[in-house]
Enzyme design. Structure first.
Site, PDB file in Angstrom:
ATOM      1  CG  LEU A 150       0.414  18.016  -1.879  1.00 38.56           C
ATOM      2  CD1 LEU A 150      -0.950  18.414  -1.316  1.00 38.56           C
ATOM      3  CD2 LEU A 150       1.011  16.879  -1.076  1.00 38.56           C
ATOM      4  CG  ASP A 151       1.701  12.857  -6.933  1.00 41.50           C
ATOM      5  OD1 ASP A 151       2.746  13.499  -7.156  1.00 41.50           O
ATOM      6  OD2 ASP A 151       1.677  11.657  -6.620  1.00 41.50           O
ATOM      7  CE  LYS A 152      -5.022  17.491 -13.304  1.00 43.82           C
ATOM      8  NZ  LYS A 152      -5.062  17.400 -14.785  1.00 43.82           N
TER       9      LYS A 152
END
Length: 374
Positions: A150-152
Site C-alpha cells: 500500500l502507498d505510504k
C-alpha cells in the site's frame, strides 16, 4: 562422497518459485553467476532436463546440482560477503507491530496499516512494515513475507504470507486478479455517473524519476478501476468505493484525479484542489477497507480494516454513516462487457480528456480558478 552429483527434491514451500531463488534459500554460497555458469554448461538439471536460473520449479521435482567440491573450489578464493545485521526491535516496536494484526491463521496475517507508515524501506525510509515483520514470527520457523503493498499515506488491509508456500499462493492470486480489494475514499466533488468503470492507461510521468504516474493513452499500461458513490455531501464531496481490477502504481489516485475528482488530501495528483475547507483533515482519505482472497488450504480470507481516526472523523463531519459503505455487495460484474459498461467507459474517458485539455489551456496563460471554488 564429495565428488558425487547432488540431487534435491523441491519441497512444497518452494512450489512455484524461480530456480535462482531456490539456490538463494538452500545453497546461498552458489551465487547467481555460478548457477548461470552451471546452466550454460548443462550441469544444472531439473527432472533430467537442462534448466536456467529463471525457470519456475514445482514441488516434487528433482534438482541436479554439481558436486560440493566444485562449488568449494569456486568460492574458496572469493572473499566472504559481510553479513548485514537486521536491527532488533524494541519492546514498544514489537507491541506496535502486533497491535496492527487484525487476522491471523497458519498461512496468513492481515495488518491494518496506519497512514504515514511505508510498506517497504527505501532511501531515507527506515520505518516501514517490512521491518516490523520481525515481530510477527509467532510460532512459525520463518519470517512473514509481504505479498503486495500500500502507498505510504494509504491506510488499511495489508496481507502477509506466513510461509513461503502461502506467500507464493497469495502472490499468484494478486497477479491473476482473483484477489479482491475494496478501498474507501473521500473525493472532491461528486461524479456525474454514480457507478462506473474508469479505463485509462497509466505510465510513469517523464521528469519525475518514476515518483509520479500519469494517464498516457499511447505508452501507458492498461488500468481499470470500478467506482461506486456511497454517499454525497451536497456537491462538494463524495464518499466512494473503489475496486482496482489492475494493480498499477498509484492507480486509484491517478484515475480519480483524471476524471476530475481527486482524493481528498492527495496534493500530489490533485494539487490545491484536493483539499476541503473547514475542519476536514489534510491527510489522504484513501483506505483499503476490505480484502478477500482464496486461502491456500481452502476457503477464503475475508477481512475488513477499521478506519484511521482522521477518515472516521471526516465521515462524521460530512454526515455519512459508516455502515452504508459495508452494505454494498462485492459482486463480480464485468462492466466492460455490457452496453451500460461501455457507455460509462466512454463518458469517463471523455471527462478525463476534457480535464486534460482544460489543463493545457491553463498552461498557456489562462488564470487558475479562485481558491476554494468547486
Amino acid at each position: 562422497m564429495s565428488d558425487a552429483i547432488r540431487t534435491f527434491t523441491v519441497a512444497p514451500d518452494d512450489d512455484g518459485i524461480r530456480l535462482d531463488r531456490w539456490f538463494k534459500r538452500h545453497l546461498p554460497d552458489a551465487s547467481f553467476n555460478i548457477v548461470s555458469r552451471w546452466a550454460r554448461t548443462g550441469q544444472l538439471r531439473v527432472d533430467g532436463k537442462r534448466a536456467t536460473p529463471g525457470d519456475r520449479i514445482e514441488a516434487g521435482q528433482q534438482i541436479r546440482v554439481p558436486p560440493a567440491e566444485v562449488l568449494a573450489k569456486v568460492t574458496e578464493t572469493r572473499p566472504p560477503r559481510p553479513k548485514r545485521e537486521r536491527p532488533s526491535l524494541g519492546e514498544d516496536e514489537t507491541a506496535f507491530a502486533q497491535s496492527l494484526v487484525i487476522h491471523k491463521d497458519a498461512a496468513a496475517l492481515v495488518l491494518n496499516k496506519p497512514p504515514g507508515l511505508a510498506t517497504q524501506g527505501g532511501t531515507k525510509t527506515d520505518e516501514h512494515v517490512d521491518r516490523l515483520l520481525d515481530a510477527l514470527w509467532y510460532d512459525e520457523d520463518g519470517r512473514p513475507k509481504l505479498v503486495h503493498r500500500l502507498d505510504k499515506d494509504t491506510s488499511g488491509a495489508l496481507l502477509v504470507g506466513r510461509t513461503a508456500r502461502a506467500a507464493g499462493h497469495f502472490a499468484k492470486a494478486f497477479s491473476s486478479r482473483t484477489a479482491r480489494k475494496v478501498y474507501w475514499a473521500i473525493v472532491v466533488g461528486v461524479p456525474s455517473i454514480e457507478d462506473g468503470m474508469i479505463e485509462l492507461p497509466i505510465a510513469k510521468q517523464p521528469g519525475t524519476g518514476g515518483e509520479k504516474m500519469h494517464v498516457d493513452e499511447k505508452e501507458g499500461s492498461p488500468a481499470r478501476t470500478r467506482y461506486r458513490v456511497i454517499d454525497r455531501a451536497g456537491n462538494s464531496a463524495a464518499w466512494v468505493e473503489l475496486q482496482p481490477f489492475t494493480g498499477r502504481t498509484h492507480q486509484l489516485r491517478v484515475h480519480m484525479a483524471a476524471i476530475g475528482h481527486p482524493i481528498v488530501g492527495d496534493g500530489k495528483y490533485g494539487g490545491r484542489d484536493a483539499f476541503l475547507t473547514g475542519t476536514i483533515s489534510r491527510k489522504m482519505h484513501l483506505h483499503a477497507r476490505r480484502i478477500r482472497v482464496d486461502h491456500p488450504d481452502g476457503g477464503q480470507i475475508d477481512v475488513r480494516a477499521d478506519l484511521p481516526p482522521h477518515f472516521a472523523e471526516t465521515l462524521v463531519a460530512l454526515g455519512f454513516t459508516e455502515a452504508d459503505g459495508d452494505a454494498l455487495v462485492l459482486d463480480e460484474v464485468k462492466f466492460k462487457d455490457t452496453d451500460e459498461g461501455k457507455r460509462r467507459l466512454v463518458a469517463n474517458k471523455a471527462k478525463a480528456a476534457r480535464k486534460e485539455r482544460k489543463g493545457e489551456r491553463r498552461g498557456r496563460g489562462a488564470p487558475p480558478p479562485p481558491r476554494g471554488k468547486r
